[in-house]
Scaffold this motif. Structure first.
Motif, mmCIF file in Angstrom:
data_model
loop_
_atom_site.group_PDB
_atom_site.id
_atom_site.type_symbol
_atom_site.label_atom_id
_atom_site.label_comp_id
_atom_site.label_asym_id
_atom_site.label_seq_id
_atom_site.Cartn_x
_atom_site.Cartn_y
_atom_site.Cartn_z
ATOM 1 N N PHE A 1 4.475 14.870 3.597
ATOM 2 C CA PHE A 1 3.264 15.447 3.013
ATOM 3 C C PHE A 1 2.063 14.519 3.255
ATOM 4 N N THR A 2 2.281 13.223 3.066
ATOM 5 C CA THR A 2 1.198 12.251 3.277
ATOM 6 C C THR A 2 0.726 12.293 4.735
ATOM 7 N N LYS A 3 1.694 12.279 5.652
ATOM 8 C CA LYS A 3 1.338 12.307 7.084
ATOM 9 C C LYS A 3 0.567 13.587 7.423
ATOM 10 N N ASP A 4 1.016 14.716 6.839
ATOM 11 C CA ASP A 4 0.349 16.001 7.115
ATOM 12 C C ASP A 4 -1.077 15.992 6.583
ATOM 13 N N CYS A 5 -1.284 15.365 5.418
ATOM 14 C CA CYS A 5 -2.645 15.278 4.852
ATOM 15 C C CYS A 5 -3.531 14.437 5.760
ATOM 16 N N VAL A 6 -2.984 13.324 6.258
ATOM 17 C CA VAL A 6 -3.753 12.462 7.160
ATOM 18 C C VAL A 6 -4.106 13.257 8.422
ATOM 19 N N LYS A 7 -3.110 13.986 8.935
ATOM 20 C CA LYS A 7 -3.307 14.770 10.161
ATOM 21 C C LYS A 7 -4.350 15.874 9.957
ATOM 22 N N ALA A 8 -4.395 16.442 8.764
ATOM 23 C CA ALA A 8 -5.378 17.507 8.489
ATOM 24 C C ALA A 8 -6.793 16.968 8.690
ATOM 25 N N GLY A 9 -6.957 15.658 8.486
ATOM 26 C CA GLY A 9 -8.177 14.986 8.937
ATOM 27 C C GLY A 9 -9.421 15.185 8.097
ATOM 28 N N LYS A 10 -9.347 15.854 6.966
ATOM 29 C CA LYS A 10 -10.583 16.083 6.208
ATOM 30 C C LYS A 10 -10.675 15.205 4.972
ATOM 31 N N ALA A 11 -9.617 15.199 4.170
ATOM 32 C CA ALA A 11 -9.668 14.473 2.896
ATOM 33 C C ALA A 11 -9.286 13.003 3.082
ATOM 34 N N GLU A 12 -9.799 12.178 2.165
ATOM 35 C CA GLU A 12 -9.347 10.791 2.101
ATOM 36 C C GLU A 12 -7.926 10.813 1.497
ATOM 37 N N VAL A 13 -7.007 10.073 2.083
ATOM 38 C CA VAL A 13 -5.620 10.123 1.598
ATOM 39 C C VAL A 13 -5.212 8.751 1.058
ATOM 40 N N ILE A 14 -4.813 8.751 -0.213
ATOM 41 C CA ILE A 14 -4.468 7.500 -0.899
ATOM 42 C C ILE A 14 -3.030 7.620 -1.415
ATOM 43 N N MET A 15 -2.288 6.515 -1.355
ATOM 44 C CA MET A 15 -0.996 6.477 -2.065
ATOM 45 C C MET A 15 -1.152 5.450 -3.182
ATOM 46 N N SER A 16 -0.476 5.681 -4.303
ATOM 47 C CA SER A 16 -0.673 4.758 -5.420
ATOM 48 C C SER A 16 0.649 4.238 -5.962
ATOM 49 N N VAL A 17 0.567 3.023 -6.484
ATOM 50 C CA VAL A 17 1.679 2.439 -7.253
ATOM 51 C C VAL A 17 1.079 1.887 -8.545
ATOM 52 N N VAL A 18 1.924 1.660 -9.537
ATOM 53 C CA VAL A 18 1.458 1.088 -10.794
ATOM 54 C C VAL A 18 1.744 -0.413 -10.759
ATOM 55 N N ASP A 19 0.839 -1.184 -11.376
ATOM 56 C CA ASP A 19 0.902 -2.651 -11.215
ATOM 57 C C ASP A 19 2.055 -3.333 -11.972
ATOM 58 N N VAL A 20 3.001 -2.552 -12.488
ATOM 59 C CA VAL A 20 4.151 -3.173 -13.162
ATOM 60 C C VAL A 20 5.256 -3.560 -12.168
ATOM 61 N N ILE A 21 5.165 -3.063 -10.933
ATOM 62 C CA ILE A 21 6.222 -3.424 -9.968
ATOM 63 C C ILE A 21 5.928 -4.802 -9.376
ATOM 64 N N PRO A 22 6.954 -5.534 -8.912
ATOM 65 C CA PRO A 22 6.755 -6.899 -8.406
ATOM 66 C C PRO A 22 5.828 -6.936 -7.187
ATOM 67 N N PRO A 23 5.135 -8.086 -6.991
ATOM 68 C CA PRO A 23 4.176 -8.209 -5.879
ATOM 69 C C PRO A 23 4.788 -7.873 -4.519
ATOM 70 N N GLU A 24 6.064 -8.252 -4.303
ATOM 71 C CA GLU A 24 6.643 -7.961 -2.977
ATOM 72 C C GLU A 24 6.828 -6.444 -2.787
ATOM 73 N N GLN A 25 7.055 -5.717 -3.884
ATOM 74 C CA GLN A 25 7.164 -4.257 -3.771
ATOM 75 C C GLN A 25 5.789 -3.634 -3.538
ATOM 76 N N ILE A 26 4.765 -4.243 -4.127
ATOM 77 C CA ILE A 26 3.399 -3.747 -3.884
ATOM 78 C C ILE A 26 3.050 -3.939 -2.410
ATOM 79 N N GLU A 27 3.403 -5.094 -1.866
ATOM 80 C CA GLU A 27 3.104 -5.366 -0.455
ATOM 81 C C GLU A 27 3.879 -4.404 0.448
ATOM 82 N N ALA A 28 5.143 -4.167 0.120
ATOM 83 C CA ALA A 28 5.945 -3.228 0.930
ATOM 84 C C ALA A 28 5.369 -1.810 0.817
ATOM 85 N N SER A 29 4.849 -1.471 -0.355
ATOM 86 C CA SER A 29 4.230 -0.141 -0.550
ATOM 87 C C SER A 29 2.980 -0.027 0.298
ATOM 88 N N ARG A 30 2.210 -1.134 0.357
ATOM 89 C CA ARG A 30 0.989 -1.124 1.170
ATOM 90 C C ARG A 30 1.338 -0.886 2.645
#
Ligand code: SF4
Length: 204
Positions: free
Chosen positions: A158-187
């Motif tokens: 779904f994320t890739k399809d939104c990016v491909k649609a090319g119109k909207a800004e596409v953001i993924m989010s995580v909550v800051d309770v997960i460990p820093p290494e998981q935040i980096e892997a999410s990025r």
């Protein structure tokens, strides 16, 4: 559980819309587990799902231009009501001085509807913000607890399809309770899919 017809509510400089209480997930951190509202709102459990007419009547009581963004969010997954969501967005866009339109979604709308919804969603909205929650399937399933086995794969598509649609800004989010290494892997995962990562503050 207190119920009301809170269709819209203010959060900071934004106006949030509450179209449904349906959701295919049971996130461990979901605010619905321990409150009836969010950010001081009236209860967000709905007496019934609002019709388009009820939503428009509610919006017509607001001065739309004072908001930075109008956000489809609420106490449920907004794409559960895709048709009403798209009609509401089209109505808002027809209004003069319409602010930016964003959806906060769990990214599982394709599985809810059994087809790809990215194009139609991105056509009406300026920002699509997708809850990634965790960078691996195992952790994602443990935190989000979706009713679909293939949810992690589907939200990436779904994320890739939104990016491909090319119109909207596409953001993924995580909550800051997960460990820093998981935040980096999410990025890294978000960027691989063509999206930006936003780290949200946990609000209990
Ligand atoms: S996707 Fe959102 S509404 Fe659904 S359970 Fe998770 S946090 Fe709650």
């Amino acid at each position: 559980m207190a119920k009301a017809m809170t269709i819209s509510y203010e959060v900071g400089e934004n106006l949030y819309l509450n179209l449904t209480n349906k959701c295919p997930c049971a996130c461990t951190f979901c605010i619905r587990n321990h409150a009836d509202g969010a950010y001081g709102s009236d209860p967000l459990w709905l007496e019934h799902e609002p019709t388009l007419d009820e939503i428009i009547a509610d919006l017509n009581k607001r001065k739309l231009k004072k908001y930075r963004e109008i956000v489809f969010c609420g106490y449920g997954e907004p794409t559960e009501r895709l048709d009403v969501l798209l009609e509401t967005a089209a109505y808002l866009r027809s209004r003069e001085n319409c602010p930016r339109l964003r959806i906060n979604t769990n990214g599982l709308g394709d599985l809810i509807h059994g087809r790809s919804i990215a194009k139609e969603l991105c056509y009406e909205l300026d920002t699509v913000s997708i809850s990634l929650n965790a960078p691996t399937e195992k952790d994602y399933m443990a935190v989000t607890r979706p009713k679909f086995d293939n949810a992690f794969e589907a939200l990436q598509k779904f994320t890739k399809d939104c990016v491909k649609a090319g119109k909207a800004e596409v953001i993924m989010s995580v909550v800051d309770v997960i460990p820093p290494e998981q935040i980096e892997a999410s990025r890294q995962l978000a960027e691989k899919l063509g999206a930006h990562l936003r780290v949200r503050e946990f609000d209990d």
